[in-house]
Motif scaffolding. Sequence first.
Motif, short mmCIF file in Angstrom:
data_model
loop_
_atom_site.label_atom_id
_atom_site.label_comp_id
_atom_site.label_asym_id
_atom_site.label_seq_id
_atom_site.Cartn_x
_atom_site.Cartn_y
_atom_site.Cartn_z
N ALA A 16 -8.30 8.16 1.16
CA ALA A 16 -9.14 7.86 -0.46
C ALA A 16 -7.77 6.54 -0.75
CB ALA A 16 -9.63 8.85 -1.43
N LEU A 17 -6.53 6.78 -0.12
CA LEU A 17 -5.65 6.46 -1.36
C LEU A 17 -5.60 4.63 -0.05
CD1 LEU A 17 -2.62 8.99 -1.81
CD2 LEU A 17 -4.17 7.60 -2.91
N GLU A 18 -5.35 4.80 1.48
CA GLU A 18 -5.45 4.11 1.86
C GLU A 18 -6.33 2.92 1.27
OE1 GLU A 18 -6.22 5.00 6.13
OE2 GLU A 18 -3.97 5.60 6.19
N LYS A 19 -7.65 3.09 1.41
CA LYS A 19 -8.74 2.04 0.55
C LYS A 19 -8.41 2.17 -1.00
CE LYS A 19 -13.01 4.09 3.25
NZ LYS A 19 -14.08 4.17 2.80
N LYS A 20 -7.33 2.06 -1.26
CA LYS A 20 -6.95 2.08 -3.36
C LYS A 20 -5.87 0.82 -2.94
CE LYS A 20 -3.93 4.07 -7.07
NZ LYS A 20 -3.14 5.00 -7.39
N LYS A 21 -5.25 1.19 -1.90
CA LYS A 21 -4.09 0.32 -1.37
C LYS A 21 -4.49 -1.07 -0.95
CE LYS A 21 -0.43 2.77 -2.22
NZ LYS A 21 0.31 2.10 -3.69
N GLN A 22 -5.76 -0.73 -0.04
CA GLN A 22 -6.46 -2.23 0.45
C GLN A 22 -7.00 -3.27 -1.58
OE1 GLN A 22 -9.34 -1.01 3.27
NE2 GLN A 22 -7.92 -0.60 4.94
N LYS A 23 -7.49 -2.29 -1.96
CA LYS A 23 -8.52 -2.93 -2.52
C LYS A 23 -7.10 -3.72 -4.09
CE LYS A 23 -13.02 -1.97 -1.88
NZ LYS A 23 -12.22 -1.10 -1.22
N MET A 24 -5.96 -3.03 -4.37
CA MET A 24 -4.85 -3.32 -4.91
C MET A 24 -4.47 -4.11 -4.08
SD MET A 24 -3.31 -0.19 -6.42
CE MET A 24 -2.61 -1.02 -6.78
N SER A 25 -3.75 -4.72 -2.85
CA SER A 25 -3.77 -6.28 -2.28
C SER A 25 -4.61 -6.95 -2.48
CB SER A 25 -4.12 -5.88 -0.70
OG SER A 25 -3.21 -6.48 -0.42
N GLN A 26 -6.18 -6.38 -2.77
CA GLN A 26 -7.20 -7.86 -2.41
C GLN A 26 -6.87 -8.36 -4.60
OE1 GLN A 26 -10.93 -6.06 -1.56
NE2 GLN A 26 -10.65 -6.17 0.67
N ILE A 27 -6.96 -6.82 -5.31
CA ILE A 27 -6.65 -7.53 -6.60
C ILE A 27 -5.30 -9.05 -6.64
CG2 ILE A 27 -6.11 -6.78 -8.48
CD1 ILE A 27 -7.73 -4.28 -8.13
N GLU A 28 -4.94 -8.24 -6.28
CA GLU A 28 -3.38 -8.94 -6.13
C GLU A 28 -3.56 -10.76 -6.09
OE1 GLU A 28 -0.62 -7.50 -4.48
OE2 GLU A 28 0.54 -6.01 -5.34
N GLU A 29 -4.48 -11.03 -4.38
CA GLU A 29 -4.79 -12.23 -4.90
C GLU A 29 -5.99 -12.77 -5.37
OE1 GLU A 29 -6.22 -11.61 -0.37
OE2 GLU A 29 -4.29 -11.44 0.78
N LEU A 30 -6.57 -12.11 -6.16
CA LEU A 30 -7.41 -12.65 -6.38
C LEU A 30 -6.44 -12.68 -8.40
CD1 LEU A 30 -10.55 -9.90 -6.42
CD2 LEU A 30 -10.52 -12.74 -5.71
N GLU A 31 -5.59 -11.95 -8.73
CA GLU A 31 -4.65 -13.13 -9.73
C GLU A 31 -4.11 -13.92 -9.48
OE1 GLU A 31 -2.11 -8.97 -10.35
OE2 GLU A 31 -3.88 -7.92 -11.59
#
Length: 278
Positions: free
Chosen positions: A90-105
Amino acid sequence: MGILSRASYVIRSKVNAVLNRSEDPTETLDYSYEQLRDELQDVKQGIADLTTQKKRLEIQKRRLEENVEKHNDQARQAVKQDRDDLARQALEKKKQKMSQIEELEGQISQLQSQQDQLVEQKDELQRQIEQFRTKKETMKARHEAAKASVRVNEAMTGAGDEMEDVSRAIERAEERTEDMEARSQAMDELREDGALETQLDDRSQLDRELEAVQQDGQVDAELDTLKAEMGEERVDDAETSEDGDEEALGAELDDDAISEVDDSEVEAELDELKEEKK
């Protein structure tokens, strides 16, 4: 410069000269104004498209943020159940999503910067269009006033194309009028000479000539009658004159006789006077 290049240059120069002479400044200004309005519309459309793209990225970011919260909750539940392996996933998926969020930002921030820049360009272009519209209307008013002044001056001086056409029309009218007058005079002369037969007279030329001869004969007969009457009057006057002459002659003879008698008496009295003197 080759021959073809020189010929092309000459042709373009002549075409530009013709276009410049036939160009209407008011139409050119209106066309330029419409071009600017079209460009402004394109800028607005670009801003709308860019904003739409930014909104899509923002929606995608919110979904990723929701997934981050979800994976965070999953990790907590897995820890409570002593399932570190599930918590780790779950934490690994969380990190992936956060990385994507940074790119989107980063993309959203870049789109926002472009949007702000386009909005500024749109505002500046709109100000320029308003200024151009004011100048355009002023130039159109000046052009119309100058054109009206030229028309008035050409009308007063007769230098315009319209006055030239009017002068030509007057000349043509005068020529046609003179031709019509000459034709009318010629027809009158021919009709008087009898060379033309009227449409209402169904007599032939021979009938008209015979009638003219008959009229001449009637005139001659009437003239002869008048002369005869005048001759009789002259005879009566002559006879009357002869009688008067005879009477006058007798009177003269009597006067002569009287004068002769008087002379003898005078002679007799003269002789008597001579005798008395002796």
